[in-house]
Design a protein around this motif. Sequence first.
Motif, PDB file in Angstrom:
ATOM      1  N   GLY A   1       1.473  -1.397  -0.260  1.00 38.51           N
ATOM      2  CA  GLY A   1      -0.442  -0.009  -0.056  1.00 38.51           C
ATOM      3  C   GLY A   1       0.910   1.763  -0.174  1.00 38.51           C
ATOM      4  O   GLY A   1       2.064   1.720  -0.504  1.00 38.51           O
ATOM      5  N   THR A   2       0.501   2.090   0.777  1.00 36.26           N
ATOM      6  CA  THR A   2       1.131   3.790   0.435  1.00 36.26           C
ATOM      7  C   THR A   2       2.093   3.651   1.691  1.00 36.26           C
ATOM      8  O   THR A   2       3.123   4.227   1.615  1.00 36.26           O
ATOM      9  CB  THR A   2      -0.063   4.449   1.297  1.00 36.26           C
ATOM     10  OG1 THR A   2      -1.365   4.858   0.562  1.00 36.26           O
ATOM     11  CG2 THR A   2       0.471   5.970   1.294  1.00 36.26           C
ATOM     12  N   SER A   3       2.261   2.587   2.362  1.00 37.20           N
ATOM     13  CA  SER A   3       3.055   2.792   3.428  1.00 37.20           C
ATOM     14  C   SER A   3       4.112   2.646   2.964  1.00 37.20           C
ATOM     15  O   SER A   3       5.813   2.545   2.757  1.00 37.20           O
ATOM     16  CB  SER A   3       3.142   1.908   4.539  1.00 37.20           C
ATOM     17  OG  SER A   3       2.015   1.526   5.642  1.00 37.20           O
ATOM     18  N   ALA A   4       4.304   1.291   1.708  1.00 36.53           N
ATOM     19  CA  ALA A   4       5.333   1.127   0.601  1.00 36.53           C
ATOM     20  C   ALA A   4       6.094   2.439  -0.043  1.00 36.53           C
ATOM     21  O   ALA A   4       7.281   1.670  -0.339  1.00 36.53           O
ATOM     22  CB  ALA A   4       5.676   0.012   0.069  1.00 36.53           C
ATOM     23  N   ILE A   5       5.558   2.915  -0.311  1.00 41.91           N
ATOM     24  CA  ILE A   5       6.149   4.334  -1.050  1.00 41.91           C
ATOM     25  C   ILE A   5       6.691   5.737   0.162  1.00 41.91           C
ATOM     26  O   ILE A   5       6.598   6.718  -0.919  1.00 41.91           O
ATOM     27  CB  ILE A   5       5.116   5.003  -2.182  1.00 41.91           C
ATOM     28  CG1 ILE A   5       3.747   5.569  -1.380  1.00 41.91           C
ATOM     29  CG2 ILE A   5       4.634   3.965  -3.169  1.00 41.91           C
ATOM     30  CD1 ILE A   5       2.816   5.679  -3.001  1.00 41.91           C
ATOM     31  N   SER A   6       6.012   5.014   1.051  1.00 39.63           N
ATOM     32  CA  SER A   6       6.447   6.586   1.965  1.00 39.63           C
ATOM     33  C   SER A   6       8.119   6.643   2.727  1.00 39.63           C
ATOM     34  O   SER A   6       8.736   5.942   2.033  1.00 39.63           O
ATOM     35  CB  SER A   6       5.985   6.251   3.288  1.00 39.63           C
ATOM     36  OG  SER A   6       6.420   5.139   3.595  1.00 39.63           O
ATOM     37  N   GLY A   7       7.977   7.658   3.114  1.00 34.52           N
ATOM     38  CA  GLY A   7       9.642   7.702   3.545  1.00 34.52           C
ATOM     39  C   GLY A   7       9.748   7.005   4.640  1.00 34.52           C
ATOM     40  O   GLY A   7      10.108   6.288   4.729  1.00 34.52           O
ATOM     41  N   GLY A   8       9.081   5.941   5.081  1.00 31.17           N
ATOM     42  CA  GLY A   8       9.107   5.175   5.975  1.00 31.17           C
ATOM     43  C   GLY A   8       9.595   5.109   7.362  1.00 31.17           C
ATOM     44  O   GLY A   8       9.588   4.062   8.212  1.00 31.17           O
ATOM     45  N   TRP A   9       9.060   6.633   7.749  1.00 29.24           N
ATOM     46  CA  TRP A   9       9.092   6.962   8.721  1.00 29.24           C
ATOM     47  C   TRP A   9       8.496   6.387   9.936  1.00 29.24           C
ATOM     48  O   TRP A   9       6.959   6.400   9.664  1.00 29.24           O
ATOM     49  CB  TRP A   9       9.597   8.021   9.397  1.00 29.24           C
ATOM     50  CG  TRP A   9      11.211   8.671   8.736  1.00 29.24           C
ATOM     51  CD1 TRP A   9      11.548   8.795   7.555  1.00 29.24           C
ATOM     52  CD2 TRP A   9      12.639   8.938   9.932  1.00 29.24           C
ATOM     53  NE1 TRP A   9      12.518   9.094   7.235  1.00 29.24           N
ATOM     54  CE2 TRP A   9      13.300   9.443   8.509  1.00 29.24           C
ATOM     55  CE3 TRP A   9      12.383   8.387  10.896  1.00 29.24           C
ATOM     56  CZ2 TRP A   9      14.528   9.472   9.178  1.00 29.24           C
ATOM     57  CZ3 TRP A   9      14.010   9.130  11.119  1.00 29.24           C
ATOM     58  CH2 TRP A   9      14.773   9.012  10.641  1.00 29.24           C
ATOM     59  N   GLY A  10       8.600   6.391  11.486  1.00 35.75           N
ATOM     60  CA  GLY A  10       7.908   6.340  12.363  1.00 35.75           C
ATOM     61  C   GLY A  10       7.478   6.871  13.109  1.00 35.75           C
ATOM     62  O   GLY A  10       8.405   6.805  13.946  1.00 35.75           O
ATOM     63  N   TRP A  11       6.531   7.389  13.570  1.00 36.42           N
ATOM     64  CA  TRP A  11       7.101   9.231  14.893  1.00 36.42           C
ATOM     65  C   TRP A  11       6.326   7.574  16.001  1.00 36.42           C
ATOM     66  O   TRP A  11       5.114   7.686  16.062  1.00 36.42           O
ATOM     67  CB  TRP A  11       5.449   9.973  15.067  1.00 36.42           C
ATOM     68  CG  TRP A  11       5.980  10.957  15.902  1.00 36.42           C
ATOM     69  CD1 TRP A  11       6.987  12.108  15.087  1.00 36.42           C
ATOM     70  CD2 TRP A  11       5.800  11.747  17.262  1.00 36.42           C
ATOM     71  NE1 TRP A  11       7.907  12.893  16.186  1.00 36.42           N
ATOM     72  CE2 TRP A  11       6.578  12.496  17.028  1.00 36.42           C
ATOM     73  CE3 TRP A  11       4.441  10.890  17.002  1.00 36.42           C
ATOM     74  CZ2 TRP A  11       5.523  13.567  18.711  1.00 36.42           C
ATOM     75  CZ3 TRP A  11       4.040  11.750  18.980  1.00 36.42           C
ATOM     76  CH2 TRP A  11       4.811  13.093  19.050  1.00 36.42           C
ATOM     77  N   LEU A  12       7.381   7.743  16.925  1.00 29.76           N
ATOM     78  CA  LEU A  12       6.955   6.526  18.383  1.00 29.76           C
ATOM     79  C   LEU A  12       7.635   7.071  19.477  1.00 29.76           C
ATOM     80  O   LEU A  12       8.329   6.476  19.554  1.00 29.76           O
ATOM     81  CB  LEU A  12       7.579   5.225  17.474  1.00 29.76           C
ATOM     82  CG  LEU A  12       6.865   4.569  16.767  1.00 29.76           C
ATOM     83  CD1 LEU A  12       8.083   3.685  16.188  1.00 29.76           C
ATOM     84  CD2 LEU A  12       5.602   3.716  16.779  1.00 29.76           C
ATOM     85  N   PRO A  13       6.964   8.250  19.950  1.00 26.22           N
ATOM     86  CA  PRO A  13       7.407   8.702  21.184  1.00 26.22           C
ATOM     87  C   PRO A  13       7.117   7.887  22.406  1.00 26.22           C
ATOM     88  O   PRO A  13       5.870   6.682  22.702  1.00 26.22           O
ATOM     89  CB  PRO A  13       6.546   9.924  21.815  1.00 26.22           C
ATOM     90  CG  PRO A  13       5.184   9.269  20.769  1.00 26.22           C
ATOM     91  CD  PRO A  13       5.550   8.823  19.982  1.00 26.22           C
TER      92      PRO A  13
END
Length: 586
Positions: free
Chosen positions: A43-55
Amino acid sequence: MDSTITTDVLVIGSGAAGISAAIKAAHDGHRVLVIEKDKYLGGTSAISGGWGWLPGNKQGRAQGDTREEQVAYIKALAGDSYNEDLVTTFLDGVPEAMDFFEQDAGIEFHYADKAPDYQMDAPGAKASGRAVTVAKTDARILGADRHRMQPYLMAYTIFGYMPEIGKDIATIIDANVSVSSFLYTTRKILKTWTETIFTGRSFDRTNGNAMMTRLMYAAKQQGVQLWTSTRAAEILRGADGAVSGARIEGAHTGVVEARLGVIIAAGGFSRNKEMRQQYFPHDPKGDNHVSPVIGHDGDSYRLAAPFGGHIDNSPHQPSSWGPITAFKDTLRRDTYFPHLRAFGLPGLIAVDREGKRFANESLSYHDFCREMLKNDEGREGTYAWIIADDKAMKRYGIGWAKPWPLPQALFLNDYLKKERTVKALAERIGLPADALQATLDEFNAYAAKGEDPTFHRGTTAFHHFKGDMKHTPNPNLETIDKGPYYAVRVGMGDLGTYAGLAVNTRNEVLDARGEGVPGLYAVGTAAVSVFGGGYPGYGANIGPALVFGYLAGRDIAAHAAARRGTTGGNADAVTVTEATAVGATA
C-alpha cells in the motif's frame, strides 16, 4: 469456483497497519489471512518515507523524553481535537509494540541521531528520539515475493534508485559539487539498472519499501497468508451478532469465515471524489485536490457502513496534507511529485497568485498546506508557485526537476517553467510582475544576512534539518537574483486522511450508538487519527499504524473469548473447502 475459507483473523489491506496486526495475531498462534485488492503488497506505506513517529521508544526514553512532554506536544498540535483516551492508548502501546517488533518479529529499527519534531517551538517538542525508520534492506529475503511489493513512486527516484533518507540522500545531494559524491551516486544508479535489467527489480530497498519488506518477511515467517488482487465486497455478521468474516471477489472469490474477527486496514478516502467533497472544505467540486496515495478510495467506510460505522471528522484537519505537483513526465505519463522537503532549501520560495509570499517555506508539508488553505480561502482553486533562480536550480533542482549536470530539457514540460527574467517568468505563469519582483527584492535583502523577519524561516532545528546544513549563514536562506528563473506549480494533496472511522480504545469500529461493533476493527488511516489534525513529526501516519495494528492483533482473540465466555487460546487450524484457497501467495 467459489470457496468457503475458514481462518481465525481476516485483515483487509496490506500496509503497515494491516501487516502489523497480522504479524502479532499470527505470532500468538492464530491463522491469519491478509487480502489486498491491489496487485501489489504494501500500500501507501511502501511508497512512503518509512518513518514512524513513536514517542516513548527506547532511544527517546534513554534521552529523557518523558510522558508529560509527549502529552504536552500532542495536545499543543491537536488543540480542541485532542482525544485523551486514544492518545493514552497510543503512548502506552509504543514501548510494548516496539519491543515485540524488535525482539519477536526481527524488525531492525534505525534510531536517527537527529529527526526533529515538526513544530520545535511547541511545548514538549524534541530534536531527536521520537522518529525511527528501518535501514536499507535486501529484498531477496522475500524470495519471489519481492516482485509483489508495491514499486517506488518513480518521480521520487533518481533514475530508478531511491535514496535512503539520511546520509545516503545527503551524499547524493552533493553529487554535483563533490567528485566522491558523484562517483557514489553513479555506482548506486548503475547497480540499480543492472539488477533491474537482469532480475526485474533492484535488490536494495530503502525507506517505506525497506520497512514493508521487513514487515512482510516477518509476516511470512509467521505463516500469514497474503492474497493480492482480492477485494472485500462485503463484511458478514454471524448469528451471535458479531462480525464473522467477509465475501471476497477477484483473484480469490467466495466467503472467508473469520472466527475471531475482521480488521479493516484498507486506508482512508482521499481518492474518493464524493467523500472529499463532503469532508475536504477546499474541494467542494472534487477537482481541487490530487493524491499520490495507493488505494484510499473509501473502501474502509463502505465496508463498515452497514454496521453503523461512520466517519469521525473531529480532527481539525481532515487529512495529513502535502503540496503536490501533478504533471505529465517525459514519457507523457500522469505523474505526482509530493514536495515534502524541496522548498525548505536555500534559494527557493513559494508565492501565491498575487506574487507574494504567504508562509514560512520551511514549515512541515502539512503546516505549509494549512497556510496555503488559509491564504486561498474563498478563492477559486488552492495553489502556489515555487520560485527559484539559476543558482538554486543548478545546486538543488526543484523536486522532480533535478539539478546540473542533468539537462533541464528533461523537465521543461508540464512541470518546470523557465524564463530569462523575473518579468518574463511572471508573465509566463500569470503573476503580476511588479509584485513578484518586489517580493524577491524584500526577501533578498534579508536572505543575504541569513534572516527572514517576515516568516522566521530558518529559526528552528527542524527548519535547518529541511535545508542544507552546509550552507551559511543560514541553512534555509539564499538570495534569488541570478537568471534564468524557474517556477513549479504546487496544489493541495495529502499523505492519508486524518478523519476516519470512529473507533474506541479497543480499535473496534463504533456503530451509530457509539458502541463497538463486536469483531470489527479499524486501524491505520482507515480509523480516525490519534493526533487530532496535527502532524507531530516524521511518520505521523506510520507510527500509529504500527502501534494500533499491533494492539488489534494482540487483543482480537481475547475480545472473541470474552464474547463467548471462554478463556481464549489458539483457535483451531484453518480449514478450506477448496484445496487451492490457502497456500496460494498470489
